[in-house]
Design an enzyme around this catalytic site. Structure first.
Site, PDB file in Angstrom:
ATOM      1  N   ARG A 251      -7.946  -7.888  -8.568  1.00 25.21           N
ATOM      2  CA  ARG A 251      -8.686  -9.143  -8.679  1.00 25.21           C
ATOM      3  C   ARG A 251     -10.165  -8.844  -8.862  1.00 25.21           C
ATOM      4  NH1 ARG A 251     -11.118  -8.571  -3.833  1.00 25.21           N
ATOM      5  NH2 ARG A 251      -9.890  -7.795  -2.069  1.00 25.21           N
TER       6      ARG A 251
ATOM      7  N   LYS B 282       0.812  -1.218   0.000  1.00 26.59           N
ATOM      8  CA  LYS B 282       0.000   0.000   0.000  1.00 26.59           C
ATOM      9  C   LYS B 282       0.842   1.264   0.000  1.00 26.59           C
ATOM     10  CE  LYS B 282      -4.164  -2.078   1.922  1.00 26.59           C
ATOM     11  NZ  LYS B 282      -3.706  -3.452   1.707  1.00 26.59           N
TER      12      LYS B 282
ATOM     13  N   LYS C 233      -2.386   1.436   9.476  1.00 24.74           N
ATOM     14  CA  LYS C 233      -2.676   0.388   8.502  1.00 24.74           C
ATOM     15  C   LYS C 233      -1.465  -0.496   8.245  1.00 24.74           C
ATOM     16  CE  LYS C 233      -6.190   2.674   5.653  1.00 24.74           C
ATOM     17  NZ  LYS C 233      -6.533   3.040   4.257  1.00 24.74           N
TER      18      LYS C 233
ATOM     19  N   GLY D 288      -8.695  -6.572   4.031  1.00 27.50           N
ATOM     20  CA  GLY D 288      -9.745  -7.142   4.859  1.00 27.50           C
ATOM     21  C   GLY D 288      -9.820  -6.553   6.250  1.00 27.50           C
TER      22      GLY D 288
ATOM     23  N   GLU E 283     -10.117   1.921  -5.332  1.00 29.07           N
ATOM     24  CA  GLU E 283     -10.979   2.307  -4.227  1.00 29.07           C
ATOM     25  C   GLU E 283     -10.606   3.699  -3.720  1.00 29.07           C
ATOM     26  OE1 GLU E 283     -11.501  -0.672  -1.289  1.00 29.07           O
ATOM     27  OE2 GLU E 283     -11.946  -2.220  -2.780  1.00 29.07           O
TER      28      GLU E 283
ATOM     29  N   GLU F 112      -6.872   2.246  -2.142  1.00 27.55           N
ATOM     30  CA  GLU F 112      -6.074   1.101  -2.554  1.00 27.55           C
ATOM     31  C   GLU F 112      -6.588   0.603  -3.893  1.00 27.55           C
ATOM     32  OE1 GLU F 112      -6.499  -2.080   0.224  1.00 27.55           O
ATOM     33  OE2 GLU F 112      -8.663  -2.218   0.015  1.00 27.55           O
TER      34      GLU F 112
ATOM     35  N   GLU G 163      -2.324   7.020   7.732  1.00 29.01           N
ATOM     36  CA  GLU G 163      -3.062   7.988   6.923  1.00 29.01           C
ATOM     37  C   GLU G 163      -3.930   8.850   7.835  1.00 29.01           C
ATOM     38  OE1 GLU G 163      -3.810   5.744   2.646  1.00 29.01           O
ATOM     39  OE2 GLU G 163      -5.392   5.708   4.163  1.00 29.01           O
TER      40      GLU G 163
END
Length: 444
Positions: free
Chosen positions: A292, A116, A158, A164, A275, A288, A200
């Site tokens: 997939r 990230k 983070k 998740g 996102e 992020e 963040e």
């Protein structure tokens, strides 16, 4: 053209991919653990292979065993679904080294966007707005405290790897950060093999909005508009809808343009999702990129008519996107709720045997499930057991259909989050569209 695919996954997403393959007349190969031998998706596949014991490290995360099965089955391609191997660059690389098409982006892109911190840098270079935060991974608590004081509390701590909600925590002061840093770093190390952390600035009352993109190998990129994913519990999505009610048309188009441009600039191929967090003034910031298929992809399919899994396979086969941006229009409104085998009050998993299972039916209802009556929900995997998707001409109509469907969805023998979902959709603020990532915490 791909003629035979192994699905390196389980449950409802494995069944979803198998259904897409059947429409394309592609032979399917399923893998299953000892815990999943009676799972419905196994019987849907043309071939199936036992991959190992229930624990994921011995089955669905066992790269060598999956490649061994792929060789034995003499197939063309491997579809990773979501979770498990879907964002594992080593697995994508191993597939390609052994002559199998990996249905997804390149290993290098997966690894870059999976980090990230690196993804933030890359998106910033691509002109995508990013949330104020640390530019590099934090190596110790002293660095974290110094960075947090510079950014200003509250902040979001983070994990650099994974997702998740694992390793993620809201922090309001130095004391909370000191307590949270090592704990979350160790958890991230345990789940992802990487304990790197970053910070963040926390956006209050933000919305979680994502843009679905498709990109072929010839530089053609389109977006399929947005999904509203703000209803979350423990930083995991629970209810998603498309389109987002509150976005102005100007912001919607701008977010789509930014997502397409970034996808092109990083050289991305296949399906992906960028996102964003969006504030009350509709300023949007990169969160992020998921490299997939997403759990919530069906609501985009419902409002656009595009089969995203089929497009993934076409792109991986070397095909060109036949759709152009002007071909994609929003038609109606769709909502997805994730049905979890969990206590609706504590959110703790609730494994057990399904003693009664009756799905709601109707032209406006779509169910993607990994269970049936008599199924055993085990403690080995994510507790999501089903997805209920409804569509309507308007958001109000979709909510009405969803409420009716949830009331007629019968799952006995275990606890589920259906009562919690009904509480959310019955709430006046949800009906008005006044939602944010704090909704469950504030109202449920």
């Amino acid at each position: 053209m791909i003629k035979k695919i192994l699905i390196a996954n389980r449950g409802e997403i494995a069944a979803r991919i198998i259904h897409a393959c059947k429409k394309l007349h592609i032979h399917t190969v399923a893998i299953y653990s000892e815990a999943d031998q009676d799972s419905p998706y196994v019987q849907l596949a043309d071939e199936c292979y036992l991959i190992g014991p229930p624990h994921v490290n011995e089955s669905y995360l066992n790269v060598e065993k999956i490649v061994e099965v792929a060789k034995k089955a003499e197939l063309d391609a491997i579809h990773p679904g979501y979770g498990f191997m879907s964002e594992n660059g080593d697995f994508a690389r191993k597939c390609q080294e052994n002559g199998f098409i990996f249905i997804g982006p390149s290993a290098n892109i997966i690894e870059t966007m999976g980090d990230k911190v690196a993804a933030r840098k890359l998106m910033k270079e691509a002109g995508v707005p990013i949330i104020p935060g640390t530019e590099n991974a934090l190596s110790n608590i002293d660095e974290a405290v110094s960075a947090a004081e510079e950014i200003g509390y509250p902040i979001m701590l983070k994990a650099s790897a994974g997702g998740g909600g694992i390793g993620m925590q809201v922090v309001h002061n130095d004391d909370e950060l000191i307590k949270a840093f090592d704990r979350n770093a160790k958890r991230a190390e345990s789940f992802f093999g990487d304990g790197s952390m970053f910070i963040e600035k926390l956006l209050k009352t933000a919305r979680h909005i994502e843009i679905q993109v498709l990109a072929d190998q010839f530089g053609h990129v389109i977006h399929l508009f947005e999904r509203e994913c703000s209803i979350q519990r423990r930083n995991q999505k629970v209810i998603e809808e498309a389109p987002a009610l509150f976005l102005s048309e100007q912001t919607r188009l701008k977010m789509g343009e930014v997502a397409v441009q970034a996808t092109k600039q990083i050289g991305y191929t296949n399906a992906g999702t960028i996102e964003f967090l969006v504030d009350e003034q509709e300023n949007f910031y990169f969160l992020e990129m998921n490299t997939r298929i997403q759990v919530e992809h069906p609501i985009t399919e419902e409002i656009t008519g595009v089969d995203i899994v089929s497009e993934q396979i076409n792109i991986a086969s070397g095909g060109r996107l036949t759709l152009h941006q002007n071909d994609i229009q929003i038609d109606g409104h769709a909502i997805e709720v994730r049905i979890y085998a969990e206590d609706p009050k504590t959110f703790f998993p609730s494994p057990g045997k399904i003693t009664k299972y009756e799905e709601p039916t109707g032209d406006n209802i779509r169910i993607e499930s990994s269970i049936r009556e008599g199924s055993n929900v085990t403690p080995f995997y994510d507790p999501m057991i089903s997805k209920l998707i409804v569509s309507g001409n308007s958001r109000d109509e979709a909510i009405t259909y969803l409420k009716e469907a949830l009331h007629t969805y019968k799952i006995d023998g275990i606890k589920t989050n259906i009562p919690m979902l009904l509480t959310v959709i019955d709430h006046e603020q949800f009906k008005k569209g006044n939602i944010s990532t704090n909704f469950v915490q504030e109202y449920v």
